[in-house]
Scaffold this active site. Sequence first.
Site, PDB file in Angstrom:
ATOM      1  N   LYS A 288       0.877  -1.174   0.000  1.00  0.00           N
ATOM      2  CA  LYS A 288       0.000   0.000   0.000  1.00  0.00           C
ATOM      3  C   LYS A 288       0.911   1.220   0.000  1.00  0.00           C
ATOM      4  O   LYS A 288       1.244   1.770   1.056  1.00  0.00           O
ATOM      5  CB  LYS A 288      -0.916  -0.049   1.232  1.00  0.00           C
ATOM      6  CG  LYS A 288      -2.261   0.641   0.985  1.00  0.00           C
ATOM      7  CD  LYS A 288      -3.244   0.315   2.091  1.00  0.00           C
ATOM      8  CE  LYS A 288      -4.507   1.137   1.952  1.00  0.00           C
ATOM      9  NZ  LYS A 288      -5.375   0.717   0.847  1.00  0.00           N
TER      10      LYS A 288
HETATM   11  C1  LIG Z   1      -6.418  -0.101   0.482  1.00  0.00           C
HETATM   12  C2  LIG Z   1      -6.666  -0.738  -0.837  1.00  0.00           C
HETATM   13  C3  LIG Z   1      -7.688  -1.687  -1.039  1.00  0.00           C
HETATM   14  C4  LIG Z   1      -8.692  -2.054   0.042  1.00  0.00           C
HETATM   15  O1  LIG Z   1      -8.098  -2.559   1.189  1.00  0.00           O
HETATM   16  P1  LIG Z   1      -8.930  -2.573   2.558  1.00  0.00           P
HETATM   17  O2  LIG Z   1      -7.991  -3.168   3.531  1.00  0.00           O
HETATM   18  O3  LIG Z   1     -10.121  -3.393   2.316  1.00  0.00           O
HETATM   19  O4  LIG Z   1      -9.275  -1.155   2.850  1.00  0.00           O
HETATM   20  C5  LIG Z   1      -7.795  -2.273  -2.276  1.00  0.00           C
HETATM   21  N1  LIG Z   1      -6.971  -1.945  -3.291  1.00  0.00           N
HETATM   22  C6  LIG Z   1      -5.991  -1.027  -3.143  1.00  0.00           C
HETATM   23  C7  LIG Z   1      -5.117  -0.714  -4.297  1.00  0.00           C
HETATM   24  C8  LIG Z   1      -5.803  -0.395  -1.925  1.00  0.00           C
HETATM   25  O5  LIG Z   1      -4.839   0.508  -1.782  1.00  0.00           O
END
Ligand SMILES: *Cc1c(COP(=O)(O)O)cnc(C)c1O
Length: 359
Positions: free
Chosen positions: A198
């Site tokens: 992330k």
């Molecule tokens: C944060 C994110 C998600 C969703 O993740 P959660 O943990 O469910 O909030 C999905 N795809 C991407 C690219 C993300 O950055």
Amino acid sequence: MHFERNLLESRMSDAERASRVAAPVFGTVFTEHMATVRFTERKGWHSARIDPFGPIPMSPAASVLHYGQEIFEGLKVYRVPDGGMQLFRPEANARRFRASARRLAMPEVPEEIFLTALGELAGADRKWLPSAPGTSLYLRPFLIASEEFIGVRPAMEYLFGVIACPVGAAFAGGAAALTVLISDDYTRAAPGGTGTAKCGGNYAASMPAQTRAAAAGCDQVVFLDAAQHRYVEELGGMNIFFVFDDGTLVTPPLTGTILPGVTRDSVMTLAAADSHRVVERPYSVEEWRADAASGRLREVFACGTAAVITAIGTVRSAQGEFRVADGMAGPVTERLHSTLTDIQYGLLADAFSWTRRLP
Ligand SMILES: *Cc1c(COP(=O)(O)O)cnc(C)c1O
């Protein structure tokens, strides 16, 4: 770890805060404090603090500004019926934050520091947690390379921070679903790249596609695999599920290019507990189009912490437009949405021990 508290002596009035919290546009209203912790090679993690929300002084040569060593997380504080506050699966965010750090050659924030920072900030700004249905306090942990250095190697100094935004209800149940644009040129992530981390860089790279989608009247972009531009991966910031007429849910597998969403994982668990068959397998755009045309595909939804679970009704691509069923949110999407949010808000028994009460 102990957080030194430097709280504002004079807090915002209840009336002023209430007006800011009333109908915030996502990500534009911030609470009065922030948490920060420093890291150096020599001292490790130190100087944990809660300070008034404000600028973070840093060198114009800080590595993050040049080479983008930056990662983040997103999770929410929920108001429960007795007036208390709780988090949803914060250990999963702590774990993913450590995995993202490893991918960008950054130091891992220990779980105890990560969770304490969340609790301390939520505690200092507890009055900022709205209580209207569907609202929450969104927490944004982030880690940046703060070393004054523009040579190319992993930095030796970092700043871990947490800020918080009150957010409104993201999902109006039964409302019209999203229109998405399939990107058949820009990709989000490639094998061996940073798709499972992330990191801000993934978002930066997704923006031209998002801008184009908005200009074409679409809400979101669906990214395909980088090698063949054929298989669905995910949206810019949400995972995706396909719901079939026999009750099966299909979602793309975590093969290294898809962000492993906490919501994705929770949806898989809830659907399986509700007697759905849940299959992780590659799903192509051709199949999507054909299954929508035959009627076998009943619903499609996107999911992530910020927007929770949102139906996808209309799909556009260079090959034209098609709809999924009647183009509205369907019953499986709505049921998963209400079960998940009822657990998050403490309205339904937490059968999977996902929630964590904050003091
Ligand atoms: C944060 C994110 C998600 C969703 O993740 P959660 O943990 O469910 O909030 C999905 N795809 C991407 C690219 C993300 O950055």
